[in-house]
Design an enzyme around this catalytic site. Structure first.
Site, mmCIF file in Angstrom:
data_model
loop_
_atom_site.group_PDB
_atom_site.id
_atom_site.type_symbol
_atom_site.label_atom_id
_atom_site.label_comp_id
_atom_site.label_asym_id
_atom_site.label_seq_id
_atom_site.Cartn_x
_atom_site.Cartn_y
_atom_site.Cartn_z
ATOM 1 C CD1 TRP A 190 -2.709 1.786 0.651
ATOM 2 C CD2 TRP A 190 -1.038 2.470 2.084
ATOM 3 N NE1 TRP A 190 -2.943 3.176 1.041
ATOM 4 C CE2 TRP A 190 -1.973 3.519 1.925
ATOM 5 C CE3 TRP A 190 -0.182 2.573 3.252
ATOM 6 C CZ2 TRP A 190 -1.981 4.693 2.758
ATOM 7 C CZ3 TRP A 190 -0.059 3.706 3.785
ATOM 8 C CH2 TRP A 190 -1.066 4.897 3.494
ATOM 9 C CD GLU A 231 -4.226 -1.671 2.118
ATOM 10 O OE1 GLU A 231 -2.992 -2.061 2.345
ATOM 11 O OE2 GLU A 231 -5.186 -1.455 3.055
ATOM 12 C CE LYS A 233 -6.449 5.204 3.057
ATOM 13 N NZ LYS A 233 -5.558 5.495 4.223
ATOM 14 C CG ASP A 264 -8.372 -1.129 4.687
ATOM 15 O OD1 ASP A 264 -9.542 -0.902 5.457
ATOM 16 O OD2 ASP A 264 -7.276 -1.090 5.397
ATOM 17 C CG HIS A 267 -8.814 1.620 2.403
ATOM 18 N ND1 HIS A 267 -7.537 1.338 1.829
ATOM 19 C CD2 HIS A 267 -8.705 2.074 3.486
ATOM 20 C CE1 HIS A 267 -6.728 1.591 2.701
ATOM 21 N NE2 HIS A 267 -7.240 1.939 3.854
ATOM 22 C CG HIS A 291 -5.621 -4.738 5.169
ATOM 23 N ND1 HIS A 291 -4.791 -3.633 5.013
ATOM 24 C CD2 HIS A 291 -5.094 -5.740 5.102
ATOM 25 C CE1 HIS A 291 -3.718 -4.131 4.805
ATOM 26 N NE2 HIS A 291 -3.647 -5.773 4.785
ATOM 27 C CG ASP A 299 -10.107 6.381 11.489
ATOM 28 O OD1 ASP A 299 -8.883 6.237 10.961
ATOM 29 O OD2 ASP A 299 -10.463 5.576 12.453
ATOM 30 C CG ASP A 301 -7.230 2.587 9.542
ATOM 31 O OD1 ASP A 301 -7.093 1.417 8.874
ATOM 32 O OD2 ASP A 301 -6.590 3.581 9.236
ATOM 33 C CG ASP A 331 -5.024 -2.037 8.260
ATOM 34 O OD1 ASP A 331 -4.623 -1.646 9.331
ATOM 35 O OD2 ASP A 331 -5.055 -1.430 7.033
HETATM 36 C C1 RNT Z 1 -3.445 2.346 5.089
HETATM 37 C C2 RNT Z 1 -3.826 1.056 4.701
HETATM 38 C C3 RNT Z 1 -2.532 0.192 5.233
HETATM 39 C C4 RNT Z 1 -2.076 0.615 6.597
HETATM 40 C C5 RNT Z 1 -1.088 -0.618 7.011
HETATM 41 C C6 RNT Z 1 -0.441 0.058 8.284
HETATM 42 O O1 RNT Z 1 -4.731 3.088 4.647
HETATM 43 O O2 RNT Z 1 -5.066 0.408 5.323
HETATM 44 O O3 RNT Z 1 -2.966 -1.138 5.230
HETATM 45 O O4 RNT Z 1 -3.218 0.393 7.444
HETATM 46 O O5 RNT Z 1 -0.259 -0.751 6.238
HETATM 47 ZN ZN ZN Z 2 -5.201 -1.530 5.069
#
Ligand code: RNT
Ligand code: ZN
Length: 424
Positions: A190, A231, A233, A264, A267, A291, A299, A301, A331
């Site tokens: 990523w 990955e 986003k 993810d 994302h 992820h 956010d 995460d 993640d």
């Molecule tokens: C970032 C991605 C990535 C990170 C990690 C730390 O938006 O999700 O995967 O969270 O690599």
């Molecule tokens: Zn991720």
């Protein structure tokens, strides 16, 4: 204790009969759940800091860990201890997901283009001892050469080449880990590249990214040891208007080059369903890495919880053909609560959602669907929501020697008092 076990067994017996009425065998579901591993992300343990420098903290890249809860892991040893503790509260066999910045650099500064397998020997030995598989991520943030906001798609050839070298090193390290553990490592890439405001040369950056990836994947490594995943986003802090490596970009690149794609769950646009994407793209890809995360407003995460998104995702994982091509990882990063407690919440909730999906009477539901008995399909889907799922989950935890029900919370509290509070 004896009584507790008897209670548990009785409850499981009742649940088993209830599920049987729907044609579901709970023993088989528990056996299937045992085969699924989650890749637990090391970076929740230290707020994505890593061990390159004393007091390393995350900088740039458009990701951020907020909060200042005491007890953050400061060394590899502490992180491994915390992971071991967390894993002891999660039923089943999991994996651990590393980032390149988490090497054992022995207090020397080793730049990202100079890292080697030897810097990860400590992790390999630990994983062997704990019988864990490992996964790996290149680290293209928290570094002066990423400060411009561009890495593999930078207009500067010096910056690009530095990061190409870094990713090449990471793939070699991943392959060496996979060789030593005799278990393939997913190498995930990523990058943070993008811009805060509207760019005029999207095409230029995307050409450069494609070119960098071509150079990186030119090196063929043994697929028994390493599998590559990309990955994308939607946006990050400071890359709100443009992300070079978007989902569409990597989906196309991965399909064309027979690679894996990482989805993810934080994302995407909030109303987009990642669950729906699985069967749409899996047939064309070498595999999917998930992820699993929780997006909240800006956010991507937050700590994973058992919500509808997660339930739907797990249903699709369990229902789709070629489930073996889907790799699951967590993640998220939250520094505002007990960090290892966060791992356990996310992992246990994910496993619960998978168990819930495994306990659904899929054949029956499909039959109704095929016969156009859509009232029955909907009614059954609603009825199964109130089956005694908790008793099956508790029994699974008991079978895997991890605390049952809420007991794990106490165990985290004890660890906090005995160990984490001393880290100041
Ligand atoms: C970032 C991605 C990535 C990170 C990690 C730390 O938006 O999700 O995967 O969270 O690599
Ligand atoms: Zn991720």
């Amino acid at each position: 204790m004896v009584f507790l076990f008897q209670d548990l067994k009785n409850l499981y017996g009742v649940a088993k009969d209830k599920y049987k009425e729907f044609g579901v065998n709970t023993d088989l579901a528990l056996n299937e759940l045992k085969q699924i591993s989650l890749s637990i992300h090391c970076w929740q343990g230290d707020d994505v800091g890593g061990f390159e420098r004393p007091e390393s903290v995350i900088t740039g890249g458009g990701i951020l860990s907020t909060g200042n809860y005491p007890g953050k892991a400061r060394t590899i040893k502490e992180l491994q201890m915390d992971l071991t503790k967390a894993l002891s509260l999660i039923p089943g066999n999991q994996r651990v997901n590393l980032h390149a910045s988490y090497g054992d650099f022995k207090r020397k500064f080793i730049d990202r283009n100079a890292i080697k397998p030897e810097h990860f020997q400590n992790w390999i030995d630990w994983a062997k001892e704990k019988k864990l598989g490992l996964d790996f991520n290149s680290t293209l943030f928290s570094h002066p050469k990423a400060d411009s906001g561009y890495t593999l798609s930078s207009k500067s050839s010096e910056i690009r080449n530095f990061w190409i070298e870094h990713v090449q090193k990471c793939r070699e390290i991943s392959a060496e880990i996979g060789r030593q553990l005799n278990n393939p490592v997913i190498h995930n890439l990523w990058i943070p590249d993008g811009s805060k405001d509207i760019p005029v040369d999207r095409a230029g950056h995307r050409d450069l990214l494609k070119n960098s990836l071509d150079q990186i994947f030119d090196q063929k490594l043994n697929p028994e040891y390493v599998k590559d995943s990309l990955e994308g986003k939607l946006f990050g802090i400071g890359s709100e208007a443009f992300v070079v490596g978007s989902h569409d970009f990597y989906l196309s690149y991965a399909v064309k080059n027979n690679l894996m794609l990482t989805l993810d769950t934080g994302h995407f646009h909030p109303t987009e369903s990642v669950a729906d994407k699985l069967t749409a793209i899996l047939p064309f890809l070498n595999g999917i890495m998930l992820h699993i995360s929780r997006g909240v407003r800006w956010d991507s995460d937050h700590v994973v919880i058992l919500n509808d998104d997660l339930m739907h995702l797990s249903e699709e994982i369990i229902r789709c053909k070629n489930r073996e091509k889907i790799y699951l990882g967590l993640d998220f990063f939250d520094a505002s609560i007990n960090r290892l407690g966060a791992w356990v919440i996310g992992a246990r909730s994910t496993l619960k959602s998978l168990l819930n999906a495994l306990l659904q009477p899929l054949e029956l539901l499909k039959e109704y669907e095929e016969n156009n008995q859509l009232f029955q399909r909907l009614a059954y889907l609603e009825e199964i929501k109130s089956l005694p799922f908790g008793a099956v989950w508790d029994y699974y935890c008991y079978k895997h020697n991890v605390p049952i029900g809420k007991d794990w919370i106490k165990s985290v509290e004890e660890y906090e008092h005995s160990t984490l509070v001393n880290r100041t």
